[in-house]
Scaffold this active site. Structure first.
Site, PDB file in Angstrom:
ATOM      1  N   TRP A 114       2.056  -8.298  10.731  1.00 58.22           N
ATOM      2  CA  TRP A 114       1.873  -9.036   9.563  1.00 58.22           C
ATOM      3  C   TRP A 114       2.938 -10.049   9.202  1.00 58.22           C
ATOM      4  O   TRP A 114       3.797 -10.390  10.409  1.00 58.22           O
ATOM      5  CB  TRP A 114       2.479  -8.048   8.319  1.00 58.22           C
ATOM      6  CG  TRP A 114       1.553  -6.399   8.280  1.00 58.22           C
ATOM      7  CD1 TRP A 114       0.621  -6.164   9.012  1.00 58.22           C
ATOM      8  CD2 TRP A 114       1.907  -5.265   7.361  1.00 58.22           C
ATOM      9  NE1 TRP A 114       0.078  -5.058   8.713  1.00 58.22           N
ATOM     10  CE2 TRP A 114       1.131  -4.326   7.728  1.00 58.22           C
ATOM     11  CE3 TRP A 114       3.156  -5.276   6.697  1.00 58.22           C
ATOM     12  CZ2 TRP A 114       1.048  -3.237   7.245  1.00 58.22           C
ATOM     13  CZ3 TRP A 114       3.127  -3.893   6.032  1.00 58.22           C
ATOM     14  CH2 TRP A 114       2.066  -2.918   6.536  1.00 58.22           C
ATOM     15  N   ASN A 161      -5.462   7.160   3.657  1.00 60.28           N
ATOM     16  CA  ASN A 161      -5.230   6.464   4.760  1.00 60.28           C
ATOM     17  C   ASN A 161      -3.705   6.729   5.150  1.00 60.28           C
ATOM     18  O   ASN A 161      -2.925   6.525   4.626  1.00 60.28           O
ATOM     19  CB  ASN A 161      -5.825   5.073   4.777  1.00 60.28           C
ATOM     20  CG  ASN A 161      -5.713   4.535   6.047  1.00 60.28           C
ATOM     21  OD1 ASN A 161      -6.453   4.514   6.786  1.00 60.28           O
ATOM     22  ND2 ASN A 161      -4.627   3.636   6.098  1.00 60.28           N
ATOM     23  N   GLU A 162      -3.590   7.490   6.539  1.00 64.58           N
ATOM     24  CA  GLU A 162      -2.347   7.362   7.059  1.00 64.58           C
ATOM     25  C   GLU A 162      -1.247   7.753   5.972  1.00 64.58           C
ATOM     26  O   GLU A 162      -0.171   7.135   5.917  1.00 64.58           O
ATOM     27  CB  GLU A 162      -1.722   6.081   7.449  1.00 64.58           C
ATOM     28  CG  GLU A 162      -2.978   5.531   8.760  1.00 64.58           C
ATOM     29  CD  GLU A 162      -2.391   4.136   9.299  1.00 64.58           C
ATOM     30  OE1 GLU A 162      -2.666   3.885  10.314  1.00 64.58           O
ATOM     31  OE2 GLU A 162      -1.681   3.459   8.450  1.00 64.58           O
ATOM     32  N   GLU A 194      -8.611   4.656  14.743  1.00 68.43           N
ATOM     33  CA  GLU A 194      -8.115   3.394  15.061  1.00 68.43           C
ATOM     34  C   GLU A 194      -7.706   2.939  16.414  1.00 68.43           C
ATOM     35  O   GLU A 194      -6.590   3.292  16.665  1.00 68.43           O
ATOM     36  CB  GLU A 194      -7.234   2.834  13.873  1.00 68.43           C
ATOM     37  CG  GLU A 194      -7.631   2.763  12.323  1.00 68.43           C
ATOM     38  CD  GLU A 194      -6.569   2.299  11.467  1.00 68.43           C
ATOM     39  OE1 GLU A 194      -5.590   1.778  11.831  1.00 68.43           O
ATOM     40  OE2 GLU A 194      -6.689   2.501  10.051  1.00 68.43           O
ATOM     41  N   ARG A 250       0.602  -1.051  -0.082  1.00 69.48           N
ATOM     42  CA  ARG A 250       0.136   0.004  -0.051  1.00 69.48           C
ATOM     43  C   ARG A 250       0.837   1.253   0.004  1.00 69.48           C
ATOM     44  O   ARG A 250       1.998   1.053   0.116  1.00 69.48           O
ATOM     45  CB  ARG A 250      -1.066   0.149   1.374  1.00 69.48           C
ATOM     46  CG  ARG A 250      -0.209   0.095   2.444  1.00 69.48           C
ATOM     47  CD  ARG A 250      -1.071   0.100   3.901  1.00 69.48           C
ATOM     48  NE  ARG A 250      -0.487   0.332   4.928  1.00 69.48           N
ATOM     49  CZ  ARG A 250      -1.200   0.265   6.076  1.00 69.48           C
ATOM     50  NH1 ARG A 250      -2.530   0.197   6.353  1.00 69.48           N
ATOM     51  NH2 ARG A 250      -0.347   0.314   7.297  1.00 69.48           N
ATOM     52  N   GLU A 306      -2.672  -8.747   6.524  1.00 70.59           N
ATOM     53  CA  GLU A 306      -3.263  -8.442   7.887  1.00 70.59           C
ATOM     54  C   GLU A 306      -4.091  -9.515   8.467  1.00 70.59           C
ATOM     55  O   GLU A 306      -5.024  -9.264   9.461  1.00 70.59           O
ATOM     56  CB  GLU A 306      -3.949  -7.205   7.948  1.00 70.59           C
ATOM     57  CG  GLU A 306      -2.964  -6.149   7.807  1.00 70.59           C
ATOM     58  CD  GLU A 306      -3.541  -4.495   8.150  1.00 70.59           C
ATOM     59  OE1 GLU A 306      -2.958  -3.421   8.075  1.00 70.59           O
ATOM     60  OE2 GLU A 306      -4.869  -4.521   8.244  1.00 70.59           O
TER      61      GLU A 306
END
Length: 425
Positions: free
Chosen positions: A321, A147-148, A313, A109, A363
């Site tokens: 992972w 995201n992040e 979160e 990602r 994940e």
């Protein structure tokens, strides 16, 4: 939500990971535990645009209608953190590169860069479509952008990044003479005589670059990230209902989060994983280490960035992972402890990651509230107690607090300076 009037609980949910027969049952179970908000869609680009230029809204239309029927509120995300394979294979210029100039390929990602004109064009198209189509849906209460940002890396070296860096320096310094003077390029014969000679840091002997240019590089990356988020926020603002908020999540490096919130967002949300203390490189804790207390420090920073904030979160189970970030399960009582730690620092919303542990993908070992078996467990029992306790303290929602000391942080550097009552401690 996040209006200062209530304290609420939520959870991260991935309907694309489960058969549609799970959806209604899942959300009704969430409600029974006191969860009234879900976050969805941050990694779902293909479900919106399965191939270039062809949009399909059937999946999310169906899911959002189920959410509405269940009385569930939804935070809807833009899916730009994971561009699809059809995009990165056809347009490799959208990929990030490492300091050696090697592309960061598809499969993880955040493999894109934030300055590629091609990628930004695709981002604008997908966000325009999503915002125009979904903003009116009554289940959606707010938007999370990407995201992040700067999570997996805050180092960017694609060709478009070098070009954008030159443009940034031209606008700031005007001429090469001014740039050379400010960067001290007479040292080691680094003087530039053409703008094409100017680059972001590249591999050198001892991997050492001009320190003044490296500082400018960090400022540039922050500006590029703020622009990238701002492009999406501006599009959403054209379509959102007045009561819908715009946020993004995380406090990651080389990003001026104060400027980001002030200029582009309604507030920030934070991702709270206290057991990262046991998962990061070199994290073997000695008995005297305080590293597992750093979450409190991060929550204090979040409050400084945004006086209204939420936890999008909140760690709820063991994590890791297959390649990294292995960390233990929360001990009995820690889920409750961490939830109230966030609330005590000012959060009016706490959303757990994730509802049910995924059975596949990177994940699949990152556990949520429910395990693979989908049965109630001690974490869900603890969640129920948390929900009951929160109802008893609703009166503190929106409480104002004046800090008696300050933490001074430089977003471009790793150090932190402390000042209390105007003097050094």
């Amino acid at each position: 939500m996040l209006n200062g009037n209530t304290i609420e609980l939520g959870v991260c949910y991935y309907p694309e990971h489960w058969d549609t027969s799970f959806w209604k049952e899942d959300m009704l179970r969430m409600k029974s535990y006191g969860i009234g908000v879900i976050r969805v869609a941050e990694f779902a680009w293909n479900l919106f645009e399965p191939e270039e230029g062809r949009f399909d809204d059937s999946f999310w239309d169906r899911f959002l209608n189920v959410a509405k029927d269940c009385g569930m509120q939804v935070i809807f995300c833009t899916p730009t953190a994971t561009p699809p394979a059809w995009l990165t294979e056809k347009y490799p210029e959208v990929l990030n590169c490492d300091i050696y100039g090697h592309p960061v390929y598809h499969g993880m990602r955040k493999h894109h860069n934030m300055t590629s004109p091609v990628y930004l064009d695709f981002v604008k198209k997908i966000v325009e479509h999503i915002a125009a189509h979904y903003s009116a849906h009554p289940a959606i209460i707010g938007w999370q952008i990407d995201n992040e940002v700067n999570c997996e890396t805050n180092s960017y070296h694609a060709p478009s990044d070098h070009e954008a860096f030159r443009k940034y320096l031209k606008e700031k310094y005007g001429t090469l003479e001014n740039l050379n003077r400010a960067m001290g390029t007479t040292f080691w014969n680094q003087t530039y005589t053409d703008w094409e000679q100017v680059h972001l840091s590249r591999y050198t002997l001892a991997n050492s670059n001009n320190p003044h240019m490296m500082l400018e590089e960090k400022r540039f990356i922050s500006e590029a990230a703020i622009n990238y988020i701002g492009i999406q926020a501006d599009i959403i603002r054209k379509y959102r209902r007045p009561e819908q908020f715009i946020t993004t999540n995380g406090l990651f490096g080389v990003l001026d989060n104060h400027k980001l919130v002030k200029e582009k967002l309604d507030f920030i949300t934070y991702d709270s994983y206290p057991n990262f203390a046991f998962a990061m490189e070199g994290s073997k804790l000695s008995p005297r280490s305080l590293r597992d207390r750093e979450t409190s420090f991060n929550l204090a920073k979040t409050r400084s960035v945004s006086n209204r904030f939420g936890i999008i979160e909140q760690q709820s189970g063991p994590g890791g992972w297959n390649t990294r970030l292995l960390q233990p399960a929360p001990k009995p009582g820690q889920l409750r402890l961490w939830t109230f730690q966030s609330i005590a620092h000012g959060a009016d919303f706490v959303s757990y990651f994730r509802w049910r542990t995924c059975t596949f993908g990177t994940e699949m070992y990152w556990h949520g509230l429910l395990n693979y078996d989908n049965f109630p467990n001690r974490r869900t029992e603890e969640l129920l107690r948390v929900s009951e306790d929160i109802q008893k303290i609703q009166r503190i929602a929106g409480t104002k607090h004046t800090a008696k000391f300050a933490i001074l942080c430089d977003t471009t550097m790793s150090g932190t300076a402390w000042r209390t009552n105007g003097t050094d401690p």
